[in-house]
Design an enzyme around this catalytic site. Structure first.
Site, PDB file in Angstrom:
ATOM      1  N   CYS A  83       0.853  -1.185   0.000  1.00 48.23           N
ATOM      2  CA  CYS A  83       0.000   0.000   0.000  1.00 48.23           C
ATOM      3  C   CYS A  83       0.889   1.235   0.000  1.00 48.23           C
ATOM      4  CB  CYS A  83      -0.907   0.010   1.235  1.00 48.23           C
ATOM      5  SG  CYS A  83      -1.858   1.528   1.393  1.00 48.23           S
ATOM      6  N   ASN A 124       0.206  -8.718  -0.715  1.00 43.91           N
ATOM      7  CA  ASN A 124      -0.706  -9.684  -0.091  1.00 43.91           C
ATOM      8  C   ASN A 124      -0.078 -11.059  -0.159  1.00 43.91           C
ATOM      9  OD1 ASN A 124      -2.465  -7.596  -1.750  1.00 43.91           O
ATOM     10  ND2 ASN A 124      -3.612  -8.235   0.043  1.00 43.91           N
TER      11      ASN A 124
HETATM   12  P1  HMG Z   1      -8.814  14.675  -0.988  1.00 44.95           P
HETATM   13  O1  HMG Z   1      -7.641  15.420  -1.567  1.00 44.95           O
HETATM   14  O2  HMG Z   1      -9.161  14.909   0.444  1.00 44.95           O
HETATM   15  O3  HMG Z   1     -10.126  14.878  -1.893  1.00 44.95           O
HETATM   16  O4  HMG Z   1      -8.556  13.126  -1.223  1.00 44.95           O
HETATM   17  P2  HMG Z   1     -11.042  16.114  -2.121  1.00 44.95           P
HETATM   18  O5  HMG Z   1     -12.444  15.642  -2.046  1.00 44.95           O
HETATM   19  O6  HMG Z   1     -10.620  17.299  -1.272  1.00 44.95           O
HETATM   20  O7  HMG Z   1     -10.728  16.485  -3.659  1.00 44.95           O
HETATM   21  C1  HMG Z   1      -9.432  16.927  -4.079  1.00 44.95           C
HETATM   22  C2  HMG Z   1      -9.253  16.643  -5.563  1.00 44.95           C
HETATM   23  O8  HMG Z   1      -9.301  15.218  -5.792  1.00 44.95           O
HETATM   24  C3  HMG Z   1     -10.360  17.253  -6.422  1.00 44.95           C
HETATM   25  O9  HMG Z   1      -9.764  17.539  -7.685  1.00 44.95           O
HETATM   26  C4  HMG Z   1     -11.315  16.105  -6.589  1.00 44.95           C
HETATM   27  O10 HMG Z   1     -12.087  16.206  -7.750  1.00 44.95           O
HETATM   28  C5  HMG Z   1     -10.359  14.922  -6.708  1.00 44.95           C
HETATM   29  P3  HMG Z   1      -9.417  19.062  -8.103  1.00 44.95           P
HETATM   30  O11 HMG Z   1     -10.708  19.799  -8.035  1.00 44.95           O
HETATM   31  O12 HMG Z   1      -8.436  19.524  -7.063  1.00 44.95           O
HETATM   32  O13 HMG Z   1      -8.821  18.887  -9.473  1.00 44.95           O
HETATM   33  N1  HMG Z   1     -10.994  13.655  -6.302  1.00 44.95           N
HETATM   34  C6  HMG Z   1     -11.010  12.531  -7.061  1.00 44.95           C
HETATM   35  N2  HMG Z   1     -10.517  12.270  -8.270  1.00 44.95           N
HETATM   36  C7  HMG Z   1     -10.719  11.037  -8.758  1.00 44.95           C
HETATM   37  N3  HMG Z   1     -11.393  10.050  -8.096  1.00 44.95           N
HETATM   38  C8  HMG Z   1     -11.890  10.298  -6.879  1.00 44.95           C
HETATM   39  C9  HMG Z   1     -11.707  11.580  -6.320  1.00 44.95           C
HETATM   40  N4  HMG Z   1     -12.079  12.124  -5.145  1.00 44.95           N
HETATM   41  C10 HMG Z   1     -11.637  13.383  -5.150  1.00 44.95           C
HETATM   42  N5  HMG Z   1     -12.534   9.316  -6.243  1.00 44.95           N
HETATM   43  C11 HMG Z   1      -9.322  10.885  -1.562  1.00 44.95           C
HETATM   44  C12 HMG Z   1      -9.469  12.168  -0.746  1.00 44.95           C
HETATM   45  C13 HMG Z   1     -10.107   9.805  -0.864  1.00 44.95           C
HETATM   46  C14 HMG Z   1      -9.850  11.137  -2.950  1.00 44.95           C
HETATM   47  C15 HMG Z   1      -7.804  10.522  -1.638  1.00 44.95           C
HETATM   48  O14 HMG Z   1      -7.288  10.503  -0.345  1.00 44.95           O
HETATM   49  C16 HMG Z   1      -7.573   9.190  -2.297  1.00 44.95           C
HETATM   50  O15 HMG Z   1      -7.793   9.044  -3.489  1.00 44.95           O
HETATM   51  N6  HMG Z   1      -7.095   8.186  -1.523  1.00 44.95           N
HETATM   52  C17 HMG Z   1      -6.924   6.843  -2.031  1.00 44.95           C
HETATM   53  C18 HMG Z   1      -5.735   6.196  -1.405  1.00 44.95           C
HETATM   54  C19 HMG Z   1      -5.628   4.776  -1.908  1.00 44.95           C
HETATM   55  O16 HMG Z   1      -6.113   4.432  -2.979  1.00 44.95           O
HETATM   56  N7  HMG Z   1      -4.945   3.924  -1.122  1.00 44.95           N
HETATM   57  C20 HMG Z   1      -4.751   2.568  -1.486  1.00 44.95           C
HETATM   58  C21 HMG Z   1      -6.005   1.729  -1.419  1.00 44.95           C
HETATM   59  S1  HMG Z   1      -6.442   1.224   0.230  1.00 44.95           S
HETATM   60  C22 HMG Z   1      -5.499  -0.187   0.491  1.00 44.95           C
HETATM   61  O17 HMG Z   1      -4.653  -0.522  -0.294  1.00 44.95           O
HETATM   62  C23 HMG Z   1      -5.824  -1.022   1.703  1.00 44.95           C
HETATM   63  C24 HMG Z   1      -6.599  -2.310   1.351  1.00 44.95           C
HETATM   64  O18 HMG Z   1      -5.857  -3.123   0.454  1.00 44.95           O
HETATM   65  C25 HMG Z   1      -6.860  -3.106   2.638  1.00 44.95           C
HETATM   66  C26 HMG Z   1      -5.584  -3.251   3.481  1.00 44.95           C
HETATM   67  O19 HMG Z   1      -4.627  -3.903   3.045  1.00 44.95           O
HETATM   68  O20 HMG Z   1      -5.585  -2.632   4.537  1.00 44.95           O
HETATM   69  C27 HMG Z   1      -7.951  -2.006   0.708  1.00 44.95           C
HETATM   70 MG    MG Z   2      -4.247  -4.383   1.017  1.00 44.81          MG
END
Ligand code: HMG
Ligand code: MG
Length: 306
Positions: free
Chosen positions: A239, A248
């Protein structure tokens, strides 16, 4: 009594590749999904609809979803952190979405830029909209055993997040050891707390293998009757917001364990090892999986490279 059949969700195309520094072509991601379904996987986590600024590798989400030749009976899931992600995901027709929360405030902030309470508020309308559209909703409970920032996590935290997810209508929860520090008793304690809010059919284990404990943790959960696990072909992944955490548990390693226990998976181990060898070749390295390397080592070189 162990379960007689286990379902594996291959999260390699998403969890496995999201942290990859080098560009991975959408065509390769699509071919990986095709190879997984040909090997018998019936659930594949394909991609995530997150901010491309946060996770650039998943920016081709719609292209990858559009390129898959879907097989009947296979469930294609995608990660969705908020309504914006959900709205982008819907036209690509996922069978299932995954909202992802955490047991630790620090990880929640680092990963999705909000508190646990705020994340649940965000997930509520996403969950309602998905269910209204007939899309199943899973919840990932990250840092269920340990957090890269807060250290050990008490099982009470797992129970809290499971309860909150249940209250907003999330249908299934995955207990995730994000940084792979769990050992069997601690993982059982975390799983037991999720089981206070979800039936056995609607919980799964998601174990990263950083400390080499993931297979033992799978076995510990099998003993509880858990029969759905996430795994990643070739042991790909990590991650981006959990530094040092590895991929994983490898799907091949789990399949070898399960078949050895007489548990059915519907997966062809040789075809899965081919997929692991192929994607690892694309990335320019050997699979992390012990089983894939053992099987590949017994093959003629030309075949192993194919
Ligand atoms: P943020 O910066 O707080 O979002 O991020 P915001 O709502 O303030 O928006 C900021 C900008 O992001 C805006 O664009 C939005 O449009 C855009 P701007 O106007 O500045 O050009 N935006 C998006 N764009 C595309 N898709 C979206 C989206 N949302 C907002 N969905 C946010 C908050 C959640 C978006 C960010 O923190 C994020 O994308 N995080 C994802 C992190 C991630 O993917 N991590 C890995 C997956 S989790 C994992 O691996 C764990 C897991 O495997 C289980 C385990 O092992 O534990 C599942
Ligand atoms: Mg994971």
């Amino acid at each position: 009594m162990l379960p007689s059949r286990v379902s594996l969700v291959d999260v390699g195309p998403r969890d496995g590749l999201q942290n990859e520094r080098q560009p991975v072509a959408a065509t390769h991601k699509i071919e990986l999904v095709h190879r997984l379904q040909a090997a018998g996987l019936r659930e594949v986590e394909v991609t995530s609809f997150v901010s491309p600024r946060w996770v650039p590798q998943m920016a081709d989400n719609a292209e990858v979803m559009a390129g898959i030749h879907r097989r009947p009976g296979v469930r294609y899931s995608v990660l969705v952190p908020n309504l914006k992600g959900f709205e982008a995901a819907v036209p690509t027709q996922p069978d299932e979405i995954v909202v992802f929360g955490a047991c630790s405030e620090a990880f929640s902030q680092k990963n999705i830029n909000c508190s646990i309470a705020e994340s649940i508020e965000r997930f509520a309308p996403v969950t309602a909209a998905a269910r209204a559209a007939g899309i199943k909703v899973r919840g990932a409970i990250s840092c269920a055993v340990g957090c890269p920032y807060e250290g050990d996590i008490h099982p009470d935290r797992v129970e809290l997040v499971a309860r909150l997810m249940h209250e907003i209508g999330v249908q299934h929860v995955g207990v995730a050891d994000t940084i792979g520090v769990g050992t069997p008793r601690r993982v059982q304690a975390a799983m037991e707390r999720a089981l206070r809010h979800y039936p056995l059919d609607e919980v799964s284990g998601h174990f990263h293998d950083t400390y080499g404990q993931a297979l033992a943790n799978v076995h510990a959960c099998l003993q509880m009757g858990v029969h759905v696990f996430d795994a990643s072909v070739g042991g790909l992944g990590g991650c981006p917001y959990a530094k040092g955490a590895t991929g994983n548990v490898a799907t091949e390693d789990v399949v070898f364990l399960l078949h050895g226990l007489g548990i059915e998976t519907g997966i062809d181990l040789d075809a899965l090892v081919d997929a692991a060898g192929w994607i690892s070749g694309v990335l320019g390295r050997k699979p992390v999986s012990r089983v894939a390397n053992a099987v590949l080592a017994k093959r003629p070189t030309a075949e192993a490279a194919a």
